[in-house]
Design an enzyme around this catalytic site. Sequence first.
Site, PDB file in Angstrom:
ATOM      1  N   HIS A 216      12.065  -1.026  15.345  1.00 45.30           N
ATOM      2  CA  HIS A 216      11.088  -0.671  14.303  1.00 45.30           C
ATOM      3  C   HIS A 216      10.653  -1.833  13.421  1.00 45.30           C
ATOM      4  O   HIS A 216       9.751  -1.688  12.614  1.00 45.30           O
ATOM      5  CB  HIS A 216      11.639   0.443  13.403  1.00 45.30           C
ATOM      6  CG  HIS A 216      12.698  -0.034  12.452  1.00 45.30           C
ATOM      7  ND1 HIS A 216      14.000  -0.200  12.830  1.00 45.30           N
ATOM      8  CD2 HIS A 216      12.643  -0.406  11.142  1.00 45.30           C
ATOM      9  CE1 HIS A 216      14.712  -0.632  11.808  1.00 45.30           C
ATOM     10  NE2 HIS A 216      13.912  -0.777  10.775  1.00 45.30           N
TER      11      HIS A 216
HETATM   12  C1  UD1 Z   1      11.952   0.777   6.097  1.00 46.23           C
HETATM   13  C2  UD1 Z   1      12.672  -0.424   5.500  1.00 46.23           C
HETATM   14  C3  UD1 Z   1      13.527  -1.077   6.578  1.00 46.23           C
HETATM   15  C4  UD1 Z   1      14.442  -0.084   7.227  1.00 46.23           C
HETATM   16  C5  UD1 Z   1      13.615   1.064   7.776  1.00 46.23           C
HETATM   17  C6  UD1 Z   1      14.473   2.106   8.425  1.00 46.23           C
HETATM   18  C7  UD1 Z   1      11.427  -1.626   3.756  1.00 46.23           C
HETATM   19  C8  UD1 Z   1      10.699  -2.864   3.447  1.00 46.23           C
HETATM   20  N1  UD1 Z   1      11.718  -1.429   5.048  1.00 46.23           N
HETATM   21  O1  UD1 Z   1      11.056   0.280   7.084  1.00 46.23           O
HETATM   22  O2  UD1 Z   1      14.310  -2.077   5.963  1.00 46.23           O
HETATM   23  O3  UD1 Z   1      15.154  -0.698   8.259  1.00 46.23           O
HETATM   24  O4  UD1 Z   1      12.906   1.649   6.675  1.00 46.23           O
HETATM   25  O5  UD1 Z   1      13.733   3.085   9.011  1.00 46.23           O
HETATM   26  O6  UD1 Z   1      11.737  -0.868   2.867  1.00 46.23           O
HETATM   27  N2  UD1 Z   1       6.474   6.475   8.419  1.00 46.23           N
HETATM   28  C9  UD1 Z   1       6.322   7.779   8.796  1.00 46.23           C
HETATM   29  N3  UD1 Z   1       7.178   8.693   8.264  1.00 46.23           N
HETATM   30  C10 UD1 Z   1       8.173   8.361   7.401  1.00 46.23           C
HETATM   31  C11 UD1 Z   1       8.286   7.012   7.027  1.00 46.23           C
HETATM   32  C12 UD1 Z   1       7.451   6.082   7.556  1.00 46.23           C
HETATM   33  O7  UD1 Z   1       5.453   8.141   9.570  1.00 46.23           O
HETATM   34  O8  UD1 Z   1       8.938   9.251   6.974  1.00 46.23           O
HETATM   35  C13 UD1 Z   1       5.574   5.456   9.020  1.00 46.23           C
HETATM   36  C14 UD1 Z   1       4.347   5.206   8.207  1.00 46.23           C
HETATM   37  O9  UD1 Z   1       3.301   4.943   9.081  1.00 46.23           O
HETATM   38  C15 UD1 Z   1       4.674   3.938   7.447  1.00 46.23           C
HETATM   39  C16 UD1 Z   1       5.563   3.211   8.434  1.00 46.23           C
HETATM   40  O10 UD1 Z   1       6.278   4.235   9.130  1.00 46.23           O
HETATM   41  O11 UD1 Z   1       3.566   3.223   7.095  1.00 46.23           O
HETATM   42  C17 UD1 Z   1       6.526   2.264   7.819  1.00 46.23           C
HETATM   43  O12 UD1 Z   1       7.329   2.915   6.824  1.00 46.23           O
HETATM   44  P1  UD1 Z   1       7.938   2.047   5.603  1.00 46.23           P
HETATM   45  O13 UD1 Z   1       8.757   2.922   4.728  1.00 46.23           O
HETATM   46  O14 UD1 Z   1       6.879   1.246   4.968  1.00 46.23           O
HETATM   47  O15 UD1 Z   1       8.872   1.001   6.324  1.00 46.23           O
HETATM   48  P2  UD1 Z   1       9.833   1.159   7.594  1.00 46.23           P
HETATM   49  O16 UD1 Z   1       9.239   0.426   8.724  1.00 46.23           O
HETATM   50  O17 UD1 Z   1      10.251   2.562   7.802  1.00 46.23           O
END
Ligand code: UD1
Length: 387
Positions: A216
């Site tokens: 991820h």
């Molecule tokens: C976040 C953490 C990362 C951790 C990861 C675990 C930061 C900078 N990154 O990354 O350290 O390893 O979580 O999963 O805080 N999305 C969904 N549903 C959700 C959450 C996210 O669809 O419930 C999608 C969205 O498109 C979003 C993308 O995932 O834009 C990224 O989510 P985000 O919380 O920004 O960062 P992660 O990549 O999940």
Amino acid sequence: MRKAGAKKLIYLVVGARPNFMKAAPLIHEMKKEPRFLPLLIHTGQHYDPMMSDSFFRELRLPRPWMYLGVGSGTHAEQTGRIMIEFEKICLAKRPGLVAVVGDVNSTIACALAAVKLNIPVAHVEAGLRSRDRTMPEEINRLLTDQISTYLFTTCEDADRNLVREGIPRSRIFFVGNVMIDSLQKHKVLAGKSNVLERLGLKRRNRNDRYALLTLHRPSNVDDPAVLKGILKAITDLSKKIHVVFPAHPRTIKHIRSLGLEKTVHFMKALPARGPIKNDQNLITVPPLGYLDFLRLMSRASLVLTDSGGIQEETTILGIPCLTLRDNTERPITVKEGTNILVGNDPGRIMRTASRVLRSQRFPPKRPRYWDGKAARRIVTVLKARLL
Ligand code: UD1
């Protein structure tokens, strides 16, 4: 003067998936101290049921006292929204401590909002360093540690990193690993999960070998060429061994945009009871719950990942782990554990995976204080300092 019998209010912050298994042992341990009033604040950074709700159920986390509902966005948007919402809560009801875990955007945002209000901050899992400042988590770690009052570390090299950055030793407490507290506590329960049957990996007369993949990190999934390269290596690996791939929403989004759903045999859902109707060697499914994932990890022949926590969990479980990154903030898992850094070059991933599959299993290792008692040590320190 503090009212006689008044409890010390503690806000424990969670936001993203890897926070939940770290916060669970902490809140359970804090609740045992009658003079503490720990309340859970959920920023809503992760909001999909399988990225959040299922963990509350399985880890028996109490319902969040406040849910900030910030959702996704750019780093500045997400961090800013969390700060604004969390500050409001701290102003309305001022806590005696804010406790943050890990290195996600929710961690730095809440620590920063609290410290500007002169509220002491405890950072659990402090001092980890990848020395790669292109990683958003590295920035979150560096900054959170600089502003925290109490820094709780998982290993002695984290203590050394903090001292090198000028943090006074009196603020640093080597207590062990709360994520391993959760793993120890849930190992037996995870053994009852039927996820292997549902994935068709446990048939009547044989246990199929399989590799488990998670992916991820922006550096691996946001660049189409890199993502395609890794998926090519995984497709090649799946000719030798089953590969199960519970994919993060971010990764699913990128796989879809590249039109690769069919190549990775993406299944929208796992049946509640198995087995799945898919006889492919590579199976991609949506994110799994904590217990199912723990079960899958503990029976895998090999784990491939770019997660931080999984490097630690495989070390304790004695499962070989190939980390698809060039660096790690958890070098102890390479030095003492089962972790091998392989980067994201498809040839190297495939060669190392083949070698590991041919070799003997690693005996389980246990870095010091990864013993299920880290949360208890943290609460002992907090009691001595806060009460
Ligand atoms: C976040 C953490 C990362 C951790 C990861 C675990 C930061 C900078 N990154 O990354 O350290 O390893 O979580 O999963 O805080 N999305 C969904 N549903 C959700 C959450 C996210 O669809 O419930 C999608 C969205 O498109 C979003 C993308 O995932 O834009 C990224 O989510 P985000 O919380 O920004 O960062 P992660 O990549 O999940």
